[in-house]
Scaffold this motif. Structure first.
Motif, PDB file in Angstrom:
ATOM      1  N   VAL A   4       8.295  -0.090 -16.232  1.00 13.86           N
ATOM      2  CA  VAL A   4       7.422   0.157 -15.081  1.00 13.86           C
ATOM      3  C   VAL A   4       7.610   1.553 -14.496  1.00 13.86           C
ATOM      4  O   VAL A   4       6.657   2.151 -13.960  1.00 13.86           O
ATOM      5  N   GLY A   5       8.814   2.113 -14.588  1.00 13.43           N
ATOM      6  CA  GLY A   5       9.064   3.420 -14.009  1.00 13.43           C
ATOM      7  C   GLY A   5       9.093   3.377 -12.500  1.00 13.43           C
ATOM      8  O   GLY A   5       9.333   2.338 -11.883  1.00 13.43           O
ATOM      9  N   ASP A   6       8.804   4.529 -11.869  1.00 14.18           N
ATOM     10  CA  ASP A   6       8.884   4.610 -10.410  1.00 14.18           C
ATOM     11  C   ASP A   6       7.688   5.327  -9.804  1.00 14.18           C
ATOM     12  O   ASP A   6       7.758   5.867  -8.702  1.00 14.18           O
ATOM     13  N   ALA A   7       6.557   5.360 -10.498  1.00 17.80           N
ATOM     14  CA  ALA A   7       5.356   6.009  -9.958  1.00 17.80           C
ATOM     15  C   ALA A   7       4.763   5.179  -8.826  1.00 17.80           C
ATOM     16  O   ALA A   7       5.064   3.984  -8.673  1.00 17.80           O
ATOM     17  N   GLU A   8       3.914   5.807  -8.031  1.00 17.66           N
ATOM     18  CA  GLU A   8       3.207   5.118  -6.948  1.00 17.66           C
ATOM     19  C   GLU A   8       1.876   4.562  -7.448  1.00 17.66           C
ATOM     20  O   GLU A   8       1.232   5.128  -8.334  1.00 17.66           O
ATOM     21  N   LEU A   9       1.473   3.450  -6.875  1.00 16.88           N
ATOM     22  CA  LEU A   9       0.144   2.914  -7.149  1.00 16.88           C
ATOM     23  C   LEU A   9      -0.920   3.822  -6.545  1.00 16.88           C
ATOM     24  O   LEU A   9      -0.768   4.314  -5.423  1.00 16.88           O
ATOM     25  N   GLU A  10      -2.007   4.039  -7.288  1.00 18.57           N
ATOM     26  CA  GLU A  10      -3.165   4.782  -6.790  1.00 18.57           C
ATOM     27  C   GLU A  10      -4.287   3.800  -6.465  1.00 18.57           C
ATOM     28  O   GLU A  10      -4.532   2.867  -7.228  1.00 18.57           O
ATOM     29  N   THR A  11      -4.982   4.022  -5.367  1.00 21.14           N
ATOM     30  CA  THR A  11      -6.207   3.295  -5.081  1.00 21.14           C
ATOM     31  C   THR A  11      -7.375   4.117  -5.607  1.00 21.14           C
ATOM     32  O   THR A  11      -7.623   5.229  -5.141  1.00 21.14           O
ATOM     33  N   LEU A  12      -8.081   3.574  -6.589  1.00 21.07           N
ATOM     34  CA  LEU A  12      -9.200   4.279  -7.208  1.00 21.07           C
ATOM     35  C   LEU A  12     -10.522   3.955  -6.538  1.00 21.07           C
ATOM     36  O   LEU A  12     -11.415   4.799  -6.465  1.00 21.07           O
ATOM     37  N   ALA A  13     -10.682   2.726  -6.068  1.00 18.56           N
ATOM     38  CA  ALA A  13     -11.906   2.305  -5.375  1.00 18.56           C
ATOM     39  C   ALA A  13     -11.593   1.045  -4.596  1.00 18.56           C
ATOM     40  O   ALA A  13     -10.682   0.289  -4.954  1.00 18.56           O
ATOM     41  N   ASP A  14     -12.351   0.820  -3.525  1.00 19.12           N
ATOM     42  CA  ASP A  14     -12.155  -0.409  -2.764  1.00 19.12           C
ATOM     43  C   ASP A  14     -13.474  -0.859  -2.149  1.00 19.12           C
ATOM     44  O   ASP A  14     -14.519  -0.263  -2.379  1.00 19.12           O
ATOM     45  N   ALA A  51       3.009  -0.431  -2.312  1.00 11.96           N
ATOM     46  CA  ALA A  51       3.569  -1.257  -3.373  1.00 11.96           C
ATOM     47  C   ALA A  51       4.968  -0.776  -3.715  1.00 11.96           C
ATOM     48  O   ALA A  51       5.254   0.409  -3.667  1.00 11.96           O
ATOM     49  N   THR A  52       5.821  -1.690  -4.073  1.00 13.61           N
ATOM     50  CA  THR A  52       7.168  -1.339  -4.488  1.00 13.61           C
ATOM     51  C   THR A  52       7.501  -2.096  -5.758  1.00 13.61           C
ATOM     52  O   THR A  52       7.042  -3.211  -5.969  1.00 13.61           O
ATOM     53  N   ALA A  53       8.301  -1.467  -6.599  1.00 13.82           N
ATOM     54  CA  ALA A  53       8.804  -2.135  -7.790  1.00 13.82           C
ATOM     55  C   ALA A  53      10.017  -2.951  -7.382  1.00 13.82           C
ATOM     56  O   ALA A  53      10.974  -2.423  -6.812  1.00 13.82           O
ATOM     57  N   GLN A  54       9.986  -4.226  -7.650  1.00 13.56           N
ATOM     58  CA  GLN A  54      11.070  -5.114  -7.235  1.00 13.56           C
ATOM     59  C   GLN A  54      11.683  -5.773  -8.469  1.00 13.56           C
ATOM     60  O   GLN A  54      11.210  -6.796  -8.936  1.00 13.56           O
ATOM     61  N   PRO A  55      12.744  -5.172  -9.033  1.00 15.09           N
ATOM     62  CA  PRO A  55      13.354  -5.758 -10.220  1.00 15.09           C
ATOM     63  C   PRO A  55      14.193  -6.982  -9.872  1.00 15.09           C
ATOM     64  O   PRO A  55      14.678  -7.132  -8.746  1.00 15.09           O
ATOM     65  N   ALA A  73     -11.572   6.878  -4.013  1.00 16.56           N
ATOM     66  CA  ALA A  73     -10.574   7.930  -3.838  1.00 16.56           C
ATOM     67  C   ALA A  73      -9.834   8.066  -5.154  1.00 16.56           C
ATOM     68  O   ALA A  73      -9.050   7.212  -5.518  1.00 16.56           O
ATOM     69  N   LEU A  74     -10.091   9.136  -5.875  1.00 16.80           N
ATOM     70  CA  LEU A  74      -9.608   9.225  -7.241  1.00 16.80           C
ATOM     71  C   LEU A  74      -8.088   9.281  -7.310  1.00 16.80           C
ATOM     72  O   LEU A  74      -7.494   8.808  -8.262  1.00 16.80           O
ATOM     73  N   ASP A  77      -9.823  -6.609  -3.010  1.00 23.71           N
ATOM     74  CA  ASP A  77     -10.978  -5.734  -2.799  1.00 23.71           C
ATOM     75  C   ASP A  77     -10.769  -4.337  -3.383  1.00 23.71           C
ATOM     76  O   ASP A  77     -11.558  -3.445  -3.133  1.00 23.71           O
ATOM     77  N   ARG A  78      -9.709  -4.153  -4.217  1.00 23.72           N
ATOM     78  CA  ARG A  78      -9.343  -2.812  -4.673  1.00 23.72           C
ATOM     79  C   ARG A  78      -9.200  -2.737  -6.188  1.00 23.72           C
ATOM     80  O   ARG A  78      -8.831  -3.718  -6.841  1.00 23.72           O
ATOM     81  N   LEU A  79      -9.451  -1.546  -6.715  1.00 22.57           N
ATOM     82  CA  LEU A  79      -9.077  -1.190  -8.071  1.00 22.57           C
ATOM     83  C   LEU A  79      -7.916  -0.217  -7.965  1.00 22.57           C
ATOM     84  O   LEU A  79      -8.034   0.839  -7.333  1.00 22.57           O
ATOM     85  N   LEU A  80      -6.781  -0.567  -8.586  1.00 18.43           N
ATOM     86  CA  LEU A  80      -5.561   0.224  -8.505  1.00 18.43           C
ATOM     87  C   LEU A  80      -5.150   0.700  -9.892  1.00 18.43           C
ATOM     88  O   LEU A  80      -5.557   0.133 -10.907  1.00 18.43           O
ATOM     89  N   ARG A  81      -4.307   1.738  -9.914  1.00 20.16           N
ATOM     90  CA  ARG A  81      -3.760   2.238 -11.179  1.00 20.16           C
ATOM     91  C   ARG A  81      -2.306   2.626 -10.984  1.00 20.16           C
ATOM     92  O   ARG A  81      -1.941   3.203  -9.957  1.00 20.16           O
ATOM     93  N   LEU A  82      -1.493   2.334 -11.987  1.00 19.92           N
ATOM     94  CA  LEU A  82      -0.083   2.684 -11.984  1.00 19.92           C
ATOM     95  C   LEU A  82       0.272   3.300 -13.324  1.00 19.92           C
ATOM     96  O   LEU A  82       0.039   2.702 -14.378  1.00 19.92           O
TER      97      LEU A  82
END
Length: 327
Positions: A33-43, A17-21, A9-10, A313-318
């Motif tokens: 880190v900013g505030d973007a969401e994690l993407e699932t690229l493949a699993d 996921a949450t950013a926890q400072p 899923a591109l 089991d996942r490849l993620l991108r942030l």
């Protein structure tokens, strides 16, 4: 478990996921880190590891260690098999627990380097996928199972050698080294033992100026990161503890100190309990990029503002404000 029938899923958001400072360090953490969401690229992988971005090709390579495979992923083409077998050509073997390659890196010429757990060597992939063994032993004894590596500007390769690839781990009859070491491979082929007092040396990274080596120890009873000064001759000075995460280890924060990367300003991103721990260049713990499961490794890619995570089991991108080294 599914193999190449992985779901791709591109731009599907992980949404978990949450950013926890850390308290009082939220501003410094958000600046990186900013505030973007994690993407699932493949699993659908068994255990994803070792991501490395190839700028010339515009793609990411990463390992599935138990499945003896290196995958290629890009925005344009999605997922494909790049190298199979990635490690031991004979597949399952008596006494071996992990037969595939683990950590990946590029040398100065852009050639792929593999910490090959299955064949217990450091490997370089040449033209037409010819495999060259760079180092296989120290002191006349085979390595345990090379795990991760980092390339210095001098051409030296720093790598870790825990026993994870062997059935029985430390009790394996195939284990020849009396320690679980950290080594340096010089361009002339000489191998030097640098660290022998870590129980599970795993992830390794170098600061942008090459003057500091970071190591992760993936022992649930001693889950730490260390930082070592790199001397002019490539040797290491006395290490200092960067952070002790032993008290965080548990079901509520899956994972252990593992793969790492650094950004252009020297901040360190180390996978560990709960996700990716972020440290400032001066060693302050800034916070955690939280994931829903154990995360093994991390690397910058794309235009330098994408953080790729191999997470179970996942490849993620942030997408992050920070920029990786060399972009």
């Amino acid at each position: 478990m599914p193999r190449l029938a992985v779901a791709v899923a591109l731009v599907a958001l992980a949404g978990c996921a949450t950013a926890q400072p850390d308290p009082d360090r939220a501003d410094a953490f958000r600046q990186l880190v900013g505030d973007a969401e994690l993407e699932t690229l493949a699993d659908g992988f068994t255990w994803a590891e070792g991501p490395v971005w190839r700028p010339a090709e515009g793609d990411l390579l990463f390992s599935d260690v138990p499945e003896n495979t290196v995958y290629r992923w890009s925005d344009a083409d999605g997922l494909s098999v790049f190298l199979r077998p990635s490690g031991l050509a004979t597949g399952p073997a008596a006494g071996m627990r992990e037969v595939g390659a683990n950590g990946l890196a590029l040398d100065a010429e852009g050639r792929l380097l593999l910490a090959d757990s299955g064949t217990r060597v450091l490997m370089r992939l040449g033209e037409r996928f010819v495999r060259d063994t760079l180092a296989a032993a120290f002191g006349g004894r085979r390595f345990n199972s090379p795990n991760d590596l980092a390339v210095h500007a001098s051409g030296a390769i720093y790598f870790t050698d825990p026993p994870y690839g062997l059935d029985g781990i430390d009790e394996s009859p195939l284990k020849e080294q009396p320690h679980n070491g950290v080594y340096r491979l010089d361009p002339d082929g000489a191998v030097t033992l640098l660290v022998d007092d870590l129980t599970r040396p795993n992830g390794v990274a170098l600061s942008p100026d090459g003057r500091t080596l970071y190591l992760a120890n993936s022992d649930p009873a001693w889950a730490i990161w260390r930082a070592y000064p790199v001397n002019a001759d490539g040797s290491l000075g006395e290490g200092r503890e960067l952070f002790d995460a032993t008290g965080l280890v548990g079901d509520a924060a899956p994972g252990l100190p593992d793969g790492m990367t650094v950004d252009a300003e020297g901040a360190v991103y180390g996978t560990g309990p709960g996700g990716v721990h972020v440290f400032s260049a001066d060693g302050a713990h800034l916070g955690v990029i939280r994931t829903e499961g154990p995360t093994a490794n991390v690397a910058f890619g794309d235009d330098g503002h994408s953080l790729y995570l191999t997470s179970g089991d996942r490849l993620l991108r942030l997408r992050v404000p920070a920029r990786g080294v060399g972009f």
